[in-house]
Write an enzyme that holds these catalytic residues in place. Structure first.
Site, PDB file in Angstrom:
ATOM      1  N   HIS A   1       0.851  -1.192   0.000  1.00  0.00           N
ATOM      2  CA  HIS A   1       0.000   0.000   0.000  1.00  0.00           C
ATOM      3  C   HIS A   1       0.883   1.237   0.000  1.00  0.00           C
ATOM      4  O   HIS A   1       1.809   1.344   0.793  1.00  0.00           O
ATOM      5  CB  HIS A   1      -0.888   0.002   1.245  1.00  0.00           C
TER       6      HIS A   1
ATOM      7  N   SER B   1       0.735   5.456   0.313  1.00  0.00           N
ATOM      8  CA  SER B   1      -0.039   6.659   0.638  1.00  0.00           C
ATOM      9  C   SER B   1       0.859   7.599   1.429  1.00  0.00           C
ATOM     10  O   SER B   1       1.938   7.224   1.866  1.00  0.00           O
ATOM     11  CB  SER B   1      -1.299   6.327   1.441  1.00  0.00           C
TER      12      SER B   1
ATOM     13  N   ASP C   1      -3.141   0.321  -3.810  1.00  0.00           N
ATOM     14  CA  ASP C   1      -2.776  -1.017  -3.353  1.00  0.00           C
ATOM     15  C   ASP C   1      -2.322  -1.864  -4.538  1.00  0.00           C
ATOM     16  O   ASP C   1      -3.047  -1.967  -5.532  1.00  0.00           O
ATOM     17  CB  ASP C   1      -3.973  -1.706  -2.686  1.00  0.00           C
TER      18      ASP C   1
END
Length: 193
Positions: free
Chosen positions: A169, A171, A183
């Protein structure tokens, strides 16, 4: 204008990351190997909902390890360079993003030893240049965290080969909005020198 404090969920992430950075560096078990020489190289391919990624990288094993009754913990540093292609702009255009990252990774070999099945997790720092976008997502920062969970197997003579399935993931952990994250499901092959 007064800045708001960092979100509460970000503190454990930052503390974990800083704790991992305090662990010892590359392994010194092989006296003939200089500290700067990597212990393995890898190639990795991944797919997200609206993007694909191809990644190359190097790893440096830590000399740190902990043997418990049910397994062995160890780790490594990972440096990666990748290219992402998203579907931004419709089916005829692709947005290309370059990813450069460094990640400390913890690995567990159930049952002990340094070969066979393993699980791992890592949280690292990544630059995504230019800012990532797809048809339905737009990141707001070039700096992003990349965290992953993985399962894999080390095999062959000297345990020289590894195959790993990873869920990663990306971010910015709420540093700036929007922060949709992305993802990837990734397949990796690694070769130990």
């Amino acid at each position: 204008m007064k800045k708001s404090p960092a979100p509460a969920f970000l503190r454990p992430v930052v503390l974990t990351f800083c704790g991992l950075l305090l662990l010892p560096g590359p392994a010194s078990a092989e006296a003939a190997r200089p500290w700067w020489q990597p212990t393995s190289a890898f190639v990795q391919a991944g797919a997200a909902e609206h993007a694909n990624a191809a990644v190359l990288g190097l790893t440096w094993d830590w000399s740190w390890r902990r043997d418990l009754g049910w397994g062995r913990f160890t780790g490594y540093w990972e440096v990666s360079f990748g290219r992402w292609a998203s579907d931004a702009g419709g089916s005829s255009a692709h947005a290309w993003v370059t990813q450069v990252g460094i990640t400390p990774v913890l690995r567990l070999y159930p049952g002990g030893g340094d070969t066979g099945w393993f699980g791992e997790l890592g949280i690292g720092a990544n630059l995504l240049l230019p800012i990532y976008r797809s048809d339905d997502k737009r990141f707001s920062t070039t700096f992003n965290f990349g965290d992953h969970l993985a399962v894999g197997r080390r095999f062959g003579e000297r345990g020289a080969h590894e195959v790993t399935l990873r869920l990663q993931h990306f971010s910015n952990a709420g540093i700036k909005e929007p922060n949709p994250g992305e993802d990837f499901l990734q397949l990796r092959y690694g070769y130990r020198f």
